[in-house]
Design a protein around this motif. Structure first.
Motif, PDB file in Angstrom:
ATOM      1  N   ARG A   7       0.840  -1.197   0.000  1.00 62.36           N
ATOM      2  CA  ARG A   7       0.000   0.000   0.000  1.00 62.36           C
ATOM      3  C   ARG A   7       0.879   1.253   0.000  1.00 62.36           C
ATOM      4  O   ARG A   7       0.622   2.206  -0.732  1.00 62.36           O
ATOM      5  N   THR A   8       1.929   1.248   0.794  1.00 67.71           N
ATOM      6  CA  THR A   8       2.852   2.378   0.828  1.00 67.71           C
ATOM      7  C   THR A   8       3.613   2.490  -0.487  1.00 67.71           C
ATOM      8  O   THR A   8       3.804   3.592  -1.013  1.00 67.71           O
ATOM      9  N   LEU A  11       1.816   4.399  -3.233  1.00 66.09           N
ATOM     10  CA  LEU A  11       1.518   5.834  -3.099  1.00 66.09           C
ATOM     11  C   LEU A  11       2.336   6.638  -4.105  1.00 66.09           C
ATOM     12  O   LEU A  11       3.542   6.447  -4.247  1.00 66.09           O
ATOM     13  N   ARG A 163       5.557   9.911   2.628  1.00 59.91           N
ATOM     14  CA  ARG A 163       4.616   9.343   1.664  1.00 59.91           C
ATOM     15  C   ARG A 163       3.267  10.059   1.797  1.00 59.91           C
ATOM     16  O   ARG A 163       2.707  10.106   2.888  1.00 59.91           O
ATOM     17  N   GLU A 165      -0.717  10.527   0.593  1.00 66.65           N
ATOM     18  CA  GLU A 165      -1.899   9.906  -0.016  1.00 66.65           C
ATOM     19  C   GLU A 165      -2.377  10.752  -1.193  1.00 66.65           C
ATOM     20  O   GLU A 165      -2.684  11.939  -1.015  1.00 66.65           O
ATOM     21  N   GLU A 167      -5.124  10.943  -2.455  1.00 63.55           N
ATOM     22  CA  GLU A 167      -6.495  11.422  -2.260  1.00 63.55           C
ATOM     23  C   GLU A 167      -6.547  12.713  -1.443  1.00 63.55           C
ATOM     24  O   GLU A 167      -7.626  13.296  -1.269  1.00 63.55           O
ATOM     25  N   THR A 188      -7.544  17.274  -5.475  1.00 63.62           N
ATOM     26  CA  THR A 188      -6.620  16.277  -4.924  1.00 63.62           C
ATOM     27  C   THR A 188      -5.439  16.024  -5.874  1.00 63.62           C
ATOM     28  O   THR A 188      -5.499  16.325  -7.071  1.00 63.62           O
TER      29      THR A 188
ATOM     30  N   GLU B 167      -8.680   1.604  -5.307  1.00 65.95           N
ATOM     31  CA  GLU B 167      -7.480   0.962  -4.752  1.00 65.95           C
ATOM     32  C   GLU B 167      -7.652  -0.543  -4.580  1.00 65.95           C
ATOM     33  O   GLU B 167      -6.704  -1.243  -4.221  1.00 65.95           O
TER      34      GLU B 167
END
Lengths: 517, 517
Positions: A7-8, A11, A163, A165, A167, A188, B167
């Motif tokens: 997930r990281t 980004l 990092r 996001e 969004e 965003t 995602e």
């Protein structure tokens, strides 16, 4: 554990694009302004220093930076530094009055304000006198010890690579005062990045592009191209404000390929450069290139935009979200692939193709909301209904799926229980061959509250009676929308490029446009 | 409250693209296979029916659907139905053996398996006999009462429009068995959508494109174009498997503009169509168009891909993530704007330009991990380190930021404490003008464990001594990497298109490639 590792890893936000440019295009020109030129490596170093400066001033994720100046490479640095911090950068309109500026400061509550002395200093000082002393103010066009450049020079250029996001909002742009006051649309990272890819393709942007930021950078129409050029590793050139001679000098010197030039500037350019004083061949292959003729977003003639100019959008949706370059038979073309668009009636139901309704939109380009408009009855509630952003614009679909922008929904006439949208009636009248221009107003009516009146400018070589024009409408739109009266005029008063509705209303017996519900 | 309203409004996933196509391109061709042709409206109706069928079978968000068949429009329907459900679709390789197929079923644990009788039925039945009876099996190429088409026909076409997080993974593709067994890379909606925009631009895809799915749809190289064409509202045509005559017929009938054609198929096409039996002008303006000559992803010659063919990538990063079309002086070009790429040594530190290290990547195109590889020591841990996905590939950067793919990192020679990568030594030897082909192996060495040996094929018109070739390497790479021995051969054994390292190793006294650590 490992899911979150990936997930990281996934980004990716605007700061990451700059980081990769520093590796992939280290010595490419990134920013050019007058005699200043920074490569992507230098750009990243400056952004890191600025991010560290902002952090040292106590600015944190989600907080806001306000730019109160004209166009400058430093504004793009501010946006990228905010991006790396997870903060939000707002380029304010430097043409605001002091009270408008003070209202924006109070509304946006920025942690840091970067301001400019040249042309804007007096207004800034006056606005500063009206607001609480709770902001950090940094002047960008000074060489004093507290100036932007001096503060940057003493900062570390370390990049902590936090990092972010995608969004999160990164850009705030104040938009038209539908609700009586301007509101800041929060855009965003991901909306910017998707739009960058789309605009990059449509305007033919690549790493060799040189974009002249001549339009005001407080407007999304300018920023759309600025950001796409940054995204693709091209060069952004800046002039403080629109000025035809400066535009021409910059085009020649920097071999500009893209620019934002409204028709009046194009006219000035034509006059100044009638004898080819400046070499503009990087921008226009011929003096009569299509885009030279009134296309405000100048892109190469061979690009999809150059070949099929036209689109529709609004700030709240990161600029254009429907474009002829993606097909369709109308000026607005078809919606781009990262949004969904519907045309709905007052109850939120789809209207059939050919019928006018409100344009509503959802998808990856839509803002994450207006800043601080979350109270009941405020814009974030009124503009988001049933899972769709309501544009406040009227439109329709053609049978082939193309979109037509009809006009703003907020200008209405009240006829009994019905709302009549002047834009819809005007669009209908414009399809009559004798009509050159038209403005529809509401005249007081004791029974129906208002009656529809059309003020028509006929073509010099044509004629039509009121009855003919009324019949023309009756055959095409609902009967209650057709004009009851038609007046003729030689010309309509204008405010800038658009008809001055208030002046027409006053001159032809109107009763004003009631507030839209 | 309102923040979450706009959060929902911003959601956009693959199902939403189909929904908008139904509005914007209702009567456009979406899917073509043999005599079957579905418009985007029909495509959406079929996907809604399938989603409702899968839901009726108990399939929920995050669950998995396995396709065990050849290319078909129904596979794209499965992917879009999974997309609307928030589920994951995996196109398995229909060429697997029965035990491989059984292993994939047990590994992927799909709720539903869509299978095919033609060519694949016997293997499927054998695999089915080896696994637990806990899956829902649906045959797609049958007209029986339990077939895909029969079950679809009785379903409602209602679209519940569930909002899906982009995602979430939507596509699973099994990749090379680095760890001894294949693993399924999980690709998210947003990775697909970003890549669709990039591939759409690079391959010149728009709503008028007609893409022939001739390559195997279990491979990302085929799917990259399939999905980009879907994204832009073009038409996908399908043939069950690669067959030169079928390819030619389809190009002529459907006016194909894009296809996936490996060199052997191109050769067959040349032979069959030597006298112009089929009209291929929609695909190639001339018989000698650049892309006719060995470019496996056929795109219009005028597209960036056609003009600057080349790139580098892997399944785990949604296919190509570096491309010549975005600039650079090498075949791999520069990384695309939605990822960051570094070249690192064993300790994770950047190596300088020109030096070889492992290619690591992060950003929006990277997978969300391998399915069910989360235990300590498994791939999700070993491939994600320090916030970067490790490609297991060796590469380097040129001074201008261009990327060079050197070779796989997992094939190594052990020389004392050092790892020597044959690909790096081979790349170095290939820069010698006399070398036509080369394979580097490790021969047993009592002192150093292995010594480097190069097996070289010389150009017919050139000569070189072993000493010259060893000196060539010594001047360019670390001394411990240079070959200690050089043997010459007339040709190297191949496995498909690539050198068969095992055969070379066996024939020239090698000791095998030790397992990479």
């Amino acid at each position: 554990m490992t899911e979150s590792a990936y997930r990281t890893i996934r980004l990716h936000a605007l700061g990451d694009i700059l980081r990769e440019h520093r590796r992939s295009r280290r010595n490419f020109r990134a920013l050019v302004e007058g005699d200043v030129c920074y490569t992507y490596e230098q750009f990243d170093v400056r952004v890191n220093r600025l991010a560290n400066l902002l952090r040292a001033k106590g600015m944190r994720k989600g907080e806001r930076l306000l730019w109160m100046g004209q166009n400058s490479h430093r504004l793009l640095e501010c946006l990228l530094a905010a991006a790396k911090l997870g903060a939000i950068c707002c380029p304010a309109n430097w043409r605001m009055s002091e009270s408008e500026m003070a209202a924006v400061i109070e509304d946006f509550a920025p942690h840091v304000i970067i301001w400019q002395e040249a042309e804007v200093g007096d207004t800034v000082r006056a606005a500063r006198g009206k607001v609480k002393d709770e902001h950090c103010w940094i002047q960008h066009d000074s060489d004093g010890p507290d100036s932007y450049e001096a503060l940057l020079a003493i900062q570390s250029d370390r990049d902590d690579e936090e990092r972010i996001e995608p969004e999160l909002p990164v850009l705030a742009v104040y938009t038209a005062a539908f609700g009586g006051r301007p509101s800041a649309a929060l855009i965003t990272h991901s909306a910017v990045m998707y739009q960058n890819l789309i605009i990059g393709r449509v305007q033919g942007v690549d790493e060799s592009s040189v974009n002249l930021n001549s339009g005001p950078m407080c407007h999304i129409a300018t920023l759309m191209t600025t950001l796409a050029v940054f995204h693709h590793g091209g060069c952004n050139a800046f002039i403080a404000r629109m000025n035809a001679e400066d535009v021409l000098k910059c085009i020649e010197k920097e071999r500009v390929t893209h620019a934002f030039l409204p028709p009046p500037t194009i006219e000035q350019i034509r006059a100044i450069n009638a004898e080819g004083k400046y070499d503009v061949s990087s921008c226009w292959a011929t003096a009569d290139a299509q885009e030279y003729n009134g296309n405000p977003m100048v892109a190469p003639a061979s690009s999809p935009w150059g070949r099929n100019f036209g689109g529709y959008g609004q700030t709240e949706v990161m600029g254009m979200f429907s474009m002829r370059a993606f097909g369709g038979s109308t000026m607005a073309g078809r919606p781009i692939s990262m949004v969904q668009v519907r045309i709905v009636d007052e109850t939120g139901q789809d209207v059939p193709p050919g019928e006018t309704g409100e344009i509503v939109v959802r998808g990856a380009l839509v803002m994450s909301g207006y800043f601080d408009r979350d109270r009941p009855g405020e814009e974030n509630e009124t503009r988001s209904r049933d899972g769709w952003h309501h544009t406040n614009d009227l439109g329709k679909r053609e049978e082939d799926g193309s979109l037509v922008f009809v006009g703003p929904k907020t200008t209405i006439i009240k006829s009994a229980a019905e709302n009549v949208y002047p834009a819809e009636v005007e669009n209908c009248l414009r399809t009559h061959p004798a009509v050159a221009d038209v403005c529809v107003i509401g005249v007081p009516d004791p029974k129906w509250e208002q009656s529809v009146k059309a003020v028509v400018v006929l073509r010099s070589d044509a004629s039509a009676t009121p009855e003919e024009l009324i019949e023309h409408c009756k055959a095409r739109i609902a009967s209650y929308k057709k004009p009851r009266f038609v007046d003729f005029a030689d010309a309509l008063p204008k405010a800038g490029f658009v008809v001055d509705r208030k002046a027409v209303d006053a001159a032809f017996g109107g009763g004003g446009y009631p507030k839209a519900h």
